[in-house]
Design a protein around this motif. Structure first.
Motif, PDB file in Angstrom:
ATOM      1  N   ILE A   2       0.924  -1.159   0.015  1.00 47.56           N
ATOM      2  CA  ILE A   2       0.010   0.070  -0.015  1.00 47.56           C
ATOM      3  C   ILE A   2       0.850   1.167  -0.027  1.00 47.56           C
ATOM      4  O   ILE A   2       0.548   2.259  -0.728  1.00 47.56           O
ATOM      5  CB  ILE A   2      -0.629   0.053   1.252  1.00 47.56           C
ATOM      6  CG1 ILE A   2      -2.022  -1.286   1.209  1.00 47.56           C
ATOM      7  CG2 ILE A   2      -1.671   1.153   1.513  1.00 47.56           C
ATOM      8  CD1 ILE A   2      -2.773  -1.151   2.224  1.00 47.56           C
ATOM      9  N   PHE A   3       2.056   1.288   0.780  1.00 49.24           N
ATOM     10  CA  PHE A   3       2.911   2.257   0.992  1.00 49.24           C
ATOM     11  C   PHE A   3       3.551   2.550  -0.537  1.00 49.24           C
ATOM     12  O   PHE A   3       3.724   3.738  -0.750  1.00 49.24           O
ATOM     13  CB  PHE A   3       3.925   2.064   1.726  1.00 49.24           C
ATOM     14  CG  PHE A   3       4.861   3.386   1.975  1.00 49.24           C
ATOM     15  CD1 PHE A   3       4.560   4.371   2.643  1.00 49.24           C
ATOM     16  CD2 PHE A   3       6.051   2.952   1.646  1.00 49.24           C
ATOM     17  CE1 PHE A   3       5.495   5.504   2.593  1.00 49.24           C
ATOM     18  CE2 PHE A   3       7.197   4.160   1.822  1.00 49.24           C
ATOM     19  CZ  PHE A   3       6.866   5.376   2.290  1.00 49.24           C
ATOM     20  N   SER A   4       3.771   1.522  -1.133  1.00 51.91           N
ATOM     21  CA  SER A   4       4.552   1.919  -2.499  1.00 51.91           C
ATOM     22  C   SER A   4       3.604   2.250  -3.494  1.00 51.91           C
ATOM     23  O   SER A   4       3.918   3.150  -4.308  1.00 51.91           O
ATOM     24  CB  SER A   4       4.991   0.570  -2.938  1.00 51.91           C
ATOM     25  OG  SER A   4       5.573   0.496  -4.146  1.00 51.91           O
ATOM     26  N   GLN A   5       2.282   1.834  -3.490  1.00 51.40           N
ATOM     27  CA  GLN A   5       1.340   2.154  -4.482  1.00 51.40           C
ATOM     28  C   GLN A   5       0.964   3.826  -4.155  1.00 51.40           C
ATOM     29  O   GLN A   5       1.085   4.471  -5.158  1.00 51.40           O
ATOM     30  CB  GLN A   5       0.060   1.497  -4.322  1.00 51.40           C
ATOM     31  CG  GLN A   5       0.260   0.224  -4.817  1.00 51.40           C
ATOM     32  CD  GLN A   5      -0.995  -0.929  -4.423  1.00 51.40           C
ATOM     33  OE1 GLN A   5      -1.861  -0.489  -4.059  1.00 51.40           O
ATOM     34  NE2 GLN A   5      -0.815  -2.112  -4.811  1.00 51.40           N
ATOM     35  N   SER A   6       1.000   4.381  -2.885  1.00 51.37           N
ATOM     36  CA  SER A   6       0.820   5.480  -2.512  1.00 51.37           C
ATOM     37  C   SER A   6       2.005   6.402  -2.866  1.00 51.37           C
ATOM     38  O   SER A   6       1.703   7.532  -3.469  1.00 51.37           O
ATOM     39  CB  SER A   6       0.410   5.575  -1.043  1.00 51.37           C
ATOM     40  OG  SER A   6      -0.706   4.965  -0.425  1.00 51.37           O
TER      41      SER A   6
ATOM     42  N   VAL B 244       4.298  10.561  -6.583  1.00 46.76           N
ATOM     43  CA  VAL B 244       5.247  10.878  -7.361  1.00 46.76           C
ATOM     44  C   VAL B 244       4.753  11.554  -8.655  1.00 46.76           C
ATOM     45  O   VAL B 244       5.013  12.281  -9.433  1.00 46.76           O
ATOM     46  CB  VAL B 244       6.442   9.888  -7.684  1.00 46.76           C
ATOM     47  CG1 VAL B 244       7.400  10.293  -8.826  1.00 46.76           C
ATOM     48  CG2 VAL B 244       7.039   9.796  -6.457  1.00 46.76           C
ATOM     49  N   HIS B 245       3.803  10.845  -8.991  1.00 44.87           N
ATOM     50  CA  HIS B 245       2.979  10.998 -10.490  1.00 44.87           C
ATOM     51  C   HIS B 245       2.319  12.553 -10.139  1.00 44.87           C
ATOM     52  O   HIS B 245       2.090  13.280 -11.043  1.00 44.87           O
ATOM     53  CB  HIS B 245       2.040  10.110 -10.772  1.00 44.87           C
ATOM     54  CG  HIS B 245       1.138  10.367 -11.912  1.00 44.87           C
ATOM     55  ND1 HIS B 245       1.802  10.032 -13.250  1.00 44.87           N
ATOM     56  CD2 HIS B 245      -0.204  10.608 -12.263  1.00 44.87           C
ATOM     57  CE1 HIS B 245       0.752  10.470 -13.898  1.00 44.87           C
ATOM     58  NE2 HIS B 245      -0.495  10.981 -13.561  1.00 44.87           N
ATOM     59  N   LYS B 246       1.630  12.732  -8.920  1.00 43.78           N
ATOM     60  CA  LYS B 246       1.058  13.828  -8.869  1.00 43.78           C
ATOM     61  C   LYS B 246       1.900  14.969  -9.022  1.00 43.78           C
ATOM     62  O   LYS B 246       1.520  16.174  -9.446  1.00 43.78           O
ATOM     63  CB  LYS B 246       0.077  13.822  -7.672  1.00 43.78           C
ATOM     64  CG  LYS B 246      -1.230  12.862  -7.707  1.00 43.78           C
ATOM     65  CD  LYS B 246      -2.040  13.023  -6.258  1.00 43.78           C
ATOM     66  CE  LYS B 246      -3.144  12.069  -6.670  1.00 43.78           C
ATOM     67  NZ  LYS B 246      -4.101  12.182  -5.268  1.00 43.78           N
TER      68      LYS B 246
ATOM     69  N   ALA C  10       3.136  15.791 -12.210  1.00 39.26           N
ATOM     70  CA  ALA C  10       2.002  16.743 -13.178  1.00 39.26           C
ATOM     71  C   ALA C  10       1.900  18.005 -12.702  1.00 39.26           C
ATOM     72  O   ALA C  10       1.763  19.003 -13.508  1.00 39.26           O
ATOM     73  CB  ALA C  10       0.756  16.029 -12.960  1.00 39.26           C
ATOM     74  N   LEU C  11       2.116  18.379 -11.331  1.00 39.07           N
ATOM     75  CA  LEU C  11       2.000  19.707 -10.881  1.00 39.07           C
ATOM     76  C   LEU C  11       3.204  20.706 -11.598  1.00 39.07           C
ATOM     77  O   LEU C  11       2.992  21.611 -11.834  1.00 39.07           O
ATOM     78  CB  LEU C  11       1.905  19.687  -9.402  1.00 39.07           C
ATOM     79  CG  LEU C  11       0.537  19.139  -8.691  1.00 39.07           C
ATOM     80  CD1 LEU C  11       0.880  19.174  -7.097  1.00 39.07           C
ATOM     81  CD2 LEU C  11      -0.378  20.321  -9.076  1.00 39.07           C
ATOM     82  N   GLU C  12       4.354  19.752 -11.505  1.00 44.64           N
ATOM     83  CA  GLU C  12       5.313  20.678 -11.816  1.00 44.64           C
ATOM     84  C   GLU C  12       5.291  20.883 -13.422  1.00 44.64           C
ATOM     85  O   GLU C  12       5.731  21.980 -13.859  1.00 44.64           O
ATOM     86  CB  GLU C  12       7.005  19.595 -11.763  1.00 44.64           C
ATOM     87  CG  GLU C  12       7.160  19.402 -10.189  1.00 44.64           C
ATOM     88  CD  GLU C  12       8.326  18.611 -10.422  1.00 44.64           C
ATOM     89  OE1 GLU C  12       8.692  17.840 -11.097  1.00 44.64           O
ATOM     90  OE2 GLU C  12       9.062  18.275  -9.039  1.00 44.64           O
ATOM     91  N   ASP C  13       5.091  20.027 -14.275  1.00 47.83           N
ATOM     92  CA  ASP C  13       4.398  20.278 -15.512  1.00 47.83           C
ATOM     93  C   ASP C  13       3.646  21.321 -15.709  1.00 47.83           C
ATOM     94  O   ASP C  13       3.973  22.392 -16.646  1.00 47.83           O
ATOM     95  CB  ASP C  13       4.141  19.112 -16.323  1.00 47.83           C
ATOM     96  CG  ASP C  13       5.140  17.928 -16.407  1.00 47.83           C
ATOM     97  OD1 ASP C  13       6.347  18.247 -16.202  1.00 47.83           O
ATOM     98  OD2 ASP C  13       4.856  16.625 -16.618  1.00 47.83           O
ATOM     99  N   GLU C  14       2.752  21.387 -14.810  1.00 47.17           N
ATOM    100  CA  GLU C  14       1.695  22.471 -14.996  1.00 47.17           C
ATOM    101  C   GLU C  14       2.231  23.830 -14.619  1.00 47.17           C
ATOM    102  O   GLU C  14       2.240  25.018 -15.129  1.00 47.17           O
ATOM    103  CB  GLU C  14       0.416  22.426 -13.871  1.00 47.17           C
ATOM    104  CG  GLU C  14      -0.942  23.294 -14.210  1.00 47.17           C
ATOM    105  CD  GLU C  14      -1.598  23.252 -15.591  1.00 47.17           C
ATOM    106  OE1 GLU C  14      -1.872  24.059 -15.971  1.00 47.17           O
ATOM    107  OE2 GLU C  14      -1.309  21.931 -16.330  1.00 47.17           O
TER     108      GLU C  14
END
Length: 224
Positions: free
Chosen positions: A146-150, A155-157, A160-164
């Protein structure tokens, strides 16, 4: 050509007898299982080999319940017990077994949380400890998944925020350069107006160099 009929008599050869027993025993157990599944029947099968080894099959893995029902039926047949009383005895027997299973489960649950350990032997305590260790490892593995998935989702979010953010900075930089250029042109134009250097449109009305000198001369005479 028809299949040769085997004479039913004791097989003298021990190896052949053992092989035949194993083959037919498996077939008989398979047929009992199929009968219980296909016809929803309660089937109990008990086989003892010549060495005394037992093989058995019972519907729902509950041989005791089927044998108990059989005994009640036999007792009812011998004593002409009413069928309703037989059913009562059967259900009472089933309730007792369910109560025993419930008590066992409750006792195991208490052991798992560290209660009622005084009655357990060393072997039972070791088995309980092993079960707890296995359970803790499974819980830990699940938590790590669960920790790895979170973490991956976070990291994906962030990416995405850095690209925005980069896109917004690019847009703001382009608008800033345009605004600065307009402001600079306006300032130059205002300075030219203040110094009287605003360029007049070219045409017939534009003064020549001689005209300017004569006009200056006239100014000088009038001043004198």
């Amino acid at each position: 050509m028809g299949k040769k009929r085997v004479e039913l008599k004791r097989i003298q050869n021990p190896s052949s007898r053992h092989a035949t027993f194993s083959k037919r025993k498996n077939g008989l157990l398979k047929k009992a299982f199929e009968l219980s599944v296909l016809c929803d029947a309660e089937v109990a099968l008990i086989i003892f080999s010549e060495t005394g080894k037992i093989y058995e099959f019972a519907s729902n893995n509950d041989m005791a319940a089927i044998l108990g029902k059989y005994r009640i039926h036999e007792e009812g047949t011998e004593t002409s017990t009413p069928i309703s009383l037989q059913n009562v005895k059967y259900h009472e027997s089933g309730l007792e077994k369910l109560q025993e299973k419930l008590n066992t489960l409750q006792r195991k649950e208490k052991n798992l949380i560290g209660e009622d350990l005084e009655v357990l032997t060393m072997k039972e305590l070791q088995r309980l400890e092993k079960q707890l260790q296995i359970g803790i490892k499974r819980i830990s593995d699940r938590k790590m998944r669960i920790f790895s998935q979170s973490s991956k989702l976070l990291v994906h979010k962030v990416r995405a925020l850095e690209d925005e953010n980069k896109k917004l900075q690019t847009k703001l930089g382009t608008k800033g350069e345009s605004s600065t250029s307009v402001q600079e042109n306006a300032a130059v134009h205002q300075t030219n107006l203040h110094l009287g250097l605003n360029t007049l449109p070219s045409g017939p009305s534009e003064m020549t160099g001689d005209g300017d000198n004569s006009q200056i001369g006239e100014t000088e005479i009038s001043n004198s």
